[in-house]
Design an enzyme around this catalytic site. Structure first.
Site, PDB file in Angstrom:
ATOM      1  N   ASP A   1     -29.086 -25.502  12.601  1.00  0.00           N
ATOM      2  CA  ASP A   1     -27.821 -26.055  12.128  1.00  0.00           C
ATOM      3  C   ASP A   1     -27.502 -27.221  13.070  1.00  0.00           C
ATOM      4  O   ASP A   1     -27.116 -27.014  14.218  1.00  0.00           O
ATOM      5  CB  ASP A   1     -26.739 -24.965  12.194  1.00  0.00           C
ATOM      6  CG  ASP A   1     -25.322 -25.516  12.033  1.00  0.00           C
ATOM      7  OD1 ASP A   1     -25.158 -26.690  11.667  1.00  0.00           O
ATOM      8  OD2 ASP A   1     -24.361 -24.736  12.269  1.00  0.00           O
TER       9      ASP A   1
ATOM     10  N   LYS B   1     -23.695 -37.492  14.038  1.00  0.00           N
ATOM     11  CA  LYS B   1     -23.784 -37.094  12.630  1.00  0.00           C
ATOM     12  C   LYS B   1     -22.822 -37.918  11.771  1.00  0.00           C
ATOM     13  O   LYS B   1     -22.978 -38.020  10.569  1.00  0.00           O
ATOM     14  CB  LYS B   1     -23.457 -35.604  12.533  1.00  0.00           C
ATOM     15  CG  LYS B   1     -23.876 -34.965  11.234  1.00  0.00           C
ATOM     16  CD  LYS B   1     -23.790 -33.456  11.369  1.00  0.00           C
ATOM     17  CE  LYS B   1     -23.875 -32.760  10.051  1.00  0.00           C
ATOM     18  NZ  LYS B   1     -23.785 -31.301  10.235  1.00  0.00           N
TER      19      LYS B   1
ATOM     20  N   GLU C   1     -25.453 -26.799   4.229  1.00  0.00           N
ATOM     21  CA  GLU C   1     -24.851 -25.848   5.163  1.00  0.00           C
ATOM     22  C   GLU C   1     -24.129 -24.691   4.453  1.00  0.00           C
ATOM     23  O   GLU C   1     -24.357 -23.531   4.792  1.00  0.00           O
ATOM     24  CB  GLU C   1     -23.902 -26.582   6.113  1.00  0.00           C
ATOM     25  CG  GLU C   1     -24.683 -27.402   7.136  1.00  0.00           C
ATOM     26  CD  GLU C   1     -23.878 -28.509   7.776  1.00  0.00           C
ATOM     27  OE1 GLU C   1     -22.649 -28.536   7.617  1.00  0.00           O
ATOM     28  OE2 GLU C   1     -24.496 -29.359   8.439  1.00  0.00           O
TER      29      GLU C   1
ATOM     30  N   ASP D   1     -16.146 -24.385   4.809  1.00  0.00           N
ATOM     31  CA  ASP D   1     -16.742 -24.736   6.099  1.00  0.00           C
ATOM     32  C   ASP D   1     -16.015 -25.919   6.726  1.00  0.00           C
ATOM     33  O   ASP D   1     -16.179 -27.063   6.309  1.00  0.00           O
ATOM     34  CB  ASP D   1     -18.237 -25.058   5.894  1.00  0.00           C
ATOM     35  CG  ASP D   1     -18.955 -25.414   7.206  1.00  0.00           C
ATOM     36  OD1 ASP D   1     -18.293 -25.522   8.247  1.00  0.00           O
ATOM     37  OD2 ASP D   1     -20.188 -25.577   7.173  1.00  0.00           O
TER      38      ASP D   1
HETATM   39  P1  ADP Z   1     -19.786 -28.639  13.483  1.00  0.00           P
HETATM   40  O1  ADP Z   1     -20.491 -27.760  12.504  1.00  0.00           O
HETATM   41  O2  ADP Z   1     -19.109 -29.789  12.842  1.00  0.00           O
HETATM   42  O3  ADP Z   1     -20.607 -29.038  14.639  1.00  0.00           O
HETATM   43  P2  ADP Z   1     -18.422 -26.266  14.449  1.00  0.00           P
HETATM   44  O4  ADP Z   1     -18.451 -25.394  13.270  1.00  0.00           O
HETATM   45  O5  ADP Z   1     -19.243 -25.889  15.609  1.00  0.00           O
HETATM   46  O6  ADP Z   1     -18.607 -27.784  14.074  1.00  0.00           O
HETATM   47  O7  ADP Z   1     -16.903 -26.347  14.894  1.00  0.00           O
HETATM   48  C1  ADP Z   1     -16.524 -27.088  15.987  1.00  0.00           C
HETATM   49  C2  ADP Z   1     -15.070 -27.379  15.895  1.00  0.00           C
HETATM   50  O8  ADP Z   1     -14.339 -26.154  15.815  1.00  0.00           O
HETATM   51  C3  ADP Z   1     -14.558 -28.135  17.085  1.00  0.00           C
HETATM   52  O9  ADP Z   1     -13.714 -29.182  16.667  1.00  0.00           O
HETATM   53  C4  ADP Z   1     -13.779 -27.073  17.837  1.00  0.00           C
HETATM   54  O10 ADP Z   1     -12.716 -27.645  18.567  1.00  0.00           O
HETATM   55  C5  ADP Z   1     -13.260 -26.221  16.709  1.00  0.00           C
HETATM   56  N1  ADP Z   1     -12.916 -24.861  17.129  1.00  0.00           N
HETATM   57  C6  ADP Z   1     -13.712 -23.957  17.741  1.00  0.00           C
HETATM   58  N2  ADP Z   1     -13.047 -22.821  17.985  1.00  0.00           N
HETATM   59  C7  ADP Z   1     -11.789 -23.016  17.526  1.00  0.00           C
HETATM   60  C8  ADP Z   1     -10.599 -22.216  17.496  1.00  0.00           C
HETATM   61  N3  ADP Z   1     -10.586 -20.987  18.014  1.00  0.00           N
HETATM   62  N4  ADP Z   1      -9.488 -22.746  16.935  1.00  0.00           N
HETATM   63  C9  ADP Z   1      -9.490 -23.986  16.427  1.00  0.00           C
HETATM   64  N5  ADP Z   1     -10.561 -24.784  16.424  1.00  0.00           N
HETATM   65  C10 ADP Z   1     -11.696 -24.311  16.971  1.00  0.00           C
HETATM   66 MG    MG Z   2     -21.184 -26.800  11.035  1.00  0.00          MG
END
Ligand code: ADP
Ligand code: MG
Length: 597
Positions: A14, A75, A180, A206
């Protein structure tokens, strides 16, 4: 297991905007592989600090020190043109420099080893992919070549192509690009297989760091996944929420001290980091504070931040998420009451307000939390990787994925109009043709411009590429028919073939450099560069390890000074000691002096 099978082990990656995750099917279950820091997700971040390159957690922790050399969010750049308004908007907030390269491709500029270096988004993404590949290799104890990489369902053709190229630069054989949300649904389907009788409809919500993706799927008996519709926004996610918090803090700072901190890069990076932490806390607590010493011109900054304020600042985005969900339901021609389960994916889906808005929309008491929002995508990708690899244990022989094309594809016709050949949400793989006629008398050639999008005017859509079909026999206008055949493969990647019906002459669209697509030679050159960087990293690490070992040695020798002094003092203080005691002391001293292996 035979040798060939061993080599064919495939992993699921991912590749996220903010975090990436790698998983593999092993011992009849999915294993999410922790990185060398023990973390199950790795920041999608690369930092160049003096003469060292960091990837992942180390890069993120260096970020505040060298903001201009710490690259994230690639990305958001991949497969886009520099002049794209989304790129221009994102650039305003990045502390690193992006310039316009040839053919309008964005290039990231960093200083590395005292020199200016330019990288394509594909190259930076490939560095993150290498890190994920190595994480898997150290867990499996053998080289890994094959991978399934996930992309947002809403990614267009160029973004998918560029992601595949990033995989190639990382030395990976990308056996499939999957969406995804579909991967997350596979994870859900596998985990709930025994509870799924017949058909159920699920909505995958998502919300990650940079992108928002919705998909509606029908799962039959836990192993057939039919995508009904996809929707989303490639520019909506947690980083936008962070930005709004940062903007609010900047405004507050200005109000309190009448000073604008927007020119202070380091202050902004520190502020963004603190806001992101505060945001996570606000998912559990209703209030938190942002505390930063010496933020700007020696001024300490401290302010309270409530969950209510956070929600007020981001309500526009939250509403947009709900509107997108509603539009996706309309596209799937499904009533919301027919959705059996809402699967939450992505870190930002933990935000309580978003969860309550979804609950309200679907009249649900609880939302599905059976899948881990950070890992579900890699989990599903690993299952797909195993199914597609030659050493698959055939656990997933019945797994069937029926995905759709996320955006309409077509050609420009007279008057800059967009004529759709494959409408969005058409199941893939697919092949569709449409026939057009010439618009001028004795027209000898036609320029075929291919676009992707939903707007009526061709140029309002995403331009994918163009090619010319020549050799049209002389004839009055509208007398010659040309067929445009659009074919989308299982990766969601497109090929266009044009054919003059009367002569049978054909012309194929190979997405050219003009469109920012890398040529085979360019990819090969980048693979070489990637190897060079890897070797440099290894040499650097070797040198750092050698220095460490030397320092360790010095430290141990210094420690010996104390041991010798203590022993000398022991003799002075223990003149009455027995032979036994004296011998024991000698043994102890010898054991301390012995070299350790
Ligand atoms: P991506 O797939 O776009 O890389 P993720 O699914 O890993 O992203 O999510 C990352 C985002 O989720 C970040 O912006 C992070 O700040 C946010 N995030 C992670 N945990 C929390 C939470 N407990 N509450 C709010 N936002 C969160
Ligand atoms: Mg993601």
């Amino acid at each position: 297991m035979d040798g060939r099978g061993e080599d064919a082990q495939a992993i699921g990656i991912d590749l996220g905007t903010t975090y990436s995750c790698v998983a593999v099917w092993k011992h009849d279950r999915v294993k999410i592989i922790p990185n060398d820091r023990g973390n199950r997700t790795t920041p999608s971040c690369v930092a160049f600090v003096d003469s060292e390159r960091f990837i992942g957690d180390d890069a993120k922790s260096q970020g505040a020190m060298k903001p201009a050399n710490t690259i994230y969010d690639t990305k958001r750049l991949i497969g886009r043109r520099f002049s794209d308004s989304k790129v221009q908007d994102a650039m305003k907030l990045w502390p690193f420099k992006v310039i316009q390269g040839p053919a309008d491709t964005p290039k990231i500029v960093v200083s590395y080893k005292g020199k200016q270096k330019e990288f394509l988004a594909e190259e930076i993404s490939s560095m993150i992919l290498v890190k994920m590949k190595e994480t898997a290799e150290s867990y499996l104890g053998k080289p890994v070549k094959n991978a399934v990489i996930t992309v947002p369902a809403y990614f267009n053709d160029s973004q998918r192509q560029a992601t595949k190229d990033a995989g190639a630069i990382a030395g990976l054989n990308v056996i499939r690009i999957i969406n995804e949300p579909t991967a997350a649904a596979i994870a859900y389907g596998l985990d709930n297989k025994s509870d799924i009788n017949g058909k159920i409809n699920v909505l995958v919500f998502d919300l990650g760091g940079g992108t928002f993706d919705v998909s509606i799927l029908t799962i039959t008996k836990g192993d057939t996944f039919q995508v009904k519709a996809v929707g989303g926004d490639t520019h909506l996610g947690g980083e936008d929420f962070d930005n709004r918090m940062v903007e609010h803090c900047v405004w507050e700072f200005n109000k309190r001290w009448n000073k604008d901190i927007t020119g202070n890069k380091r202050a902004l990076v520190r502020l963004r980091c603190a806001c992101e932490k505060a945001k996570r806390i606000l998912s559990c607590n209703t209030q938190t504070s942002i505390d930063l010493d010496c933020l700007h011109e020696g001024i300490d900054f401290c302010m309270k931040f409530s969950r209510a304020k956070f929600e007020e600042l981001n309500m526009g985005s939250f509403n947009k998420c709900i509107e997108t969900v509603e539009a996706c339901l309309r596209d799937a021609k499904m009533k919301k009451s027919c959705v059996h389960e809402v699967i939450l994916v992505g870190g930002s889906s933990r935000i309580p307000k978003i969860q309550s808005m979804l609950q309200q929309l679907f009249d649900m008491k609880v939302l599905s939390k059976s899948t881990n929002p950070d890992e579900a995508v890699a989990y599903g990708a690993a299952i797909m990787a195993d199914k597609l690899s030659s050493n698959s244990n055939k656990s997933f022989k019945d797994l069937l994925l029926l995905d759709v094309n996320p955006l309409s594809l077509g050609v420009e016709i007279k008057g800059e109009l967009f004529s759709v050949v494959i409408p969005r949400n058409t199941p893939i793989p697919t092949k569709k043709s449409k026939t057009y006629v010439t618009c001028n008398d004795n027209q000898s050639a036609a320029c075929v411009k291919v676009y992707q999008g939903e707007r009526a005017k061709s140029t309002d859509n995403h331009f994918l590429g163009k090619f010319t079909i020549s050799g049209i026999p002389p004839a009055p206008k509208e007398a010659i028919e040309i067929t445009e055949c659009f074919e989308i493969d299982a990766n969601g990647i497109l090929t266009v073939t044009s054919q003059i019906l009367s002569t049978g002459k054909t012309e194929k669209l190979t997405v050219v450099n003009e469109n920012g697509r890398l040529s085979k030679e360019e990819i090969e050159k980048m693979i070489e560069d990637a190897d060079k960087y890897k070797q440099e990293d290894q040499e650097y690490k070797k040198k750092a390890d050698a220095f460490n070992a030397l320092e360790d040695c010095i430290y141990n020798m210094k420690k010996m000074e104390h041991v010798i002094a203590d022993a000398t003092k022991w003799i002075e203080d223990n003149q009455n000691a027995t032979v036994d005691e004296i011998e024991r002391m000698k043994e102890h001293l010898e054991s301390m002096c012995m070299p350790k292996f």
